[in-house]
Design a protein around this motif. Sequence first.
Motif, PDB file in Angstrom:
ATOM      1  N   CYS A  91      20.035   5.204  34.773  1.00 11.35           N
ATOM      2  CA  CYS A  91      18.585   5.106  34.630  1.00 11.35           C
ATOM      3  C   CYS A  91      18.098   3.883  35.392  1.00 11.35           C
ATOM      4  O   CYS A  91      18.604   2.780  35.196  1.00 11.35           O
ATOM      5  N   CYS A  94      16.311   1.233  32.585  1.00  9.78           N
ATOM      6  CA  CYS A  94      17.107   0.440  31.628  1.00  9.78           C
ATOM      7  C   CYS A  94      18.539   0.189  32.111  1.00  9.78           C
ATOM      8  O   CYS A  94      19.322  -0.493  31.442  1.00  9.78           O
ATOM      9  N   CYS A 129      14.983   9.620  30.970  1.00 10.39           N
ATOM     10  CA  CYS A 129      16.091   8.901  30.323  1.00 10.39           C
ATOM     11  C   CYS A 129      16.065   9.118  28.806  1.00 10.39           C
ATOM     12  O   CYS A 129      15.039   8.907  28.175  1.00 10.39           O
TER      13      CYS A 129
HETATM   14 ZN   LIG Z   1      16.559   4.332  30.614  1.00  4.56          ZN
END
Ligand SMILES: [Zn+2]
Length: 450
Positions: A91, A94, A129
């Motif tokens: 992702c 993050c 995500c």
């Molecule tokens: Zn993420």
Amino acid sequence: MEENLMQKITALAKRRGFVYPGSEIYGGLANSWDYGPLGVELKNNIKQEWWKRFVQQRSDVVGIDAALLMNPKVWEASGHLATFSDPLVECKECQRRFRADEIDESTISQRKPRNDESKEWIIVGAWRCPYCNAENTKNPPRQFNLMLKTFLGPAEESANVVYFRPETAQAMFVNFKNILATSRLRVPFGIAQIGKAFRNEITPGNFIFRTREFEQMELEYFVQEREWEKWFDYWLGEMKEWLYKDLGISESSVEFVEIPEKDRAHYSQRTIDIEYKYPFGQKELYGLAYRSDFDLKNHFQEPPYKDPETGEASYPHVIEPTWGVDRSVLAVLLDSYAQEGDRVILKLKPKLAPYKAAVFPLVANKPELTKKAREVHDMLQPRCMVAWDDRGNIGKRYYAQDEIGTPFCVTVDFETLEKNDVTVRDRDTAKQERVSLPDLPAFLMNKIYG
Ligand SMILES: [Zn+2]
């Protein structure tokens, strides 16, 4: 509540010495676990029962114990280097890395088949995500090979790359001719192995369910092609017997899942996943696959088997039942866990229990009782694992043994000194009976193994 059971098992495992987090004093090492004094007994008992049942008590199966590191050409031939991979995504928001199958399918904008032959889909468009909900657009999954790599010898160069085996099976195939040459086996016959395997899993987890280092019990059973269905059914039956009779797993905890054609390996005409209903979901415990002659053809240019009667050369076909050791331990712990009020009982099959019996003097402060109880303990110890406890009151000692699955508690009391008998208390029924000391070993052995 079900999730709770997982926490209870993990806590009990640590508190009583079944399984500890690996390298704990250094903050651990991602999803590695160490088996403690009771855990290693339970695990070894499972492996020994398996080896007895499927190797030693049969004349058509032999065992091997192969090296963990094998020539990389093994993995080239088996297809592992090219295809033993999971789709990995990262992702951008993050920075978490995880397997693409964790993505919620409804958030995927576009997919395409992995290749012309494959029925598997890969993500090419945007996805969301599952951890931070950010939309990712320019980072489709890439294939991440799960083989764990290392270097053999003092130079870290590509010529020295080797891989820890991701399964035990290939050693049975590459030793096929060695085994034929050193035994009198003829088809149908099997080669079995128990040992460690390694997979660089993207997301290990759920205690000892998915770890990067794990142990397998595998059997490659070689048959004539025309008989594969018969032997498939036979091994399915054997796996059921093992689950219910040897491990004591209840039938309602297990599901046999027929794998549809689109999800099977191209060479397999039948695969069954044997799934356990873990608190975190129904997931794989064991597997049974018909692998055709795929494996032997990968490794041998010429047919490696010659029929002793007709002299005809062939590639035998393979039925492969495979059992996870660590998953067996987990399933056995989960299935045997019972709670009655504040009493926790591991209702392990007696032959799997770490301690087969515990011996107590009724009270700790009477030297003559302690002396006699020690004699009883020492009499039993050469025959089986036996625990000793003289702390606290007798009720607490019973509870402590129930919690680790000890099937029998033997108490030496004042009557013992006069009548030469003891009280034997059964873990599951809590019933007590008097057994004379000379009869005690046979009495216990019969209950445990009889
Ligand atoms: Zn993420």
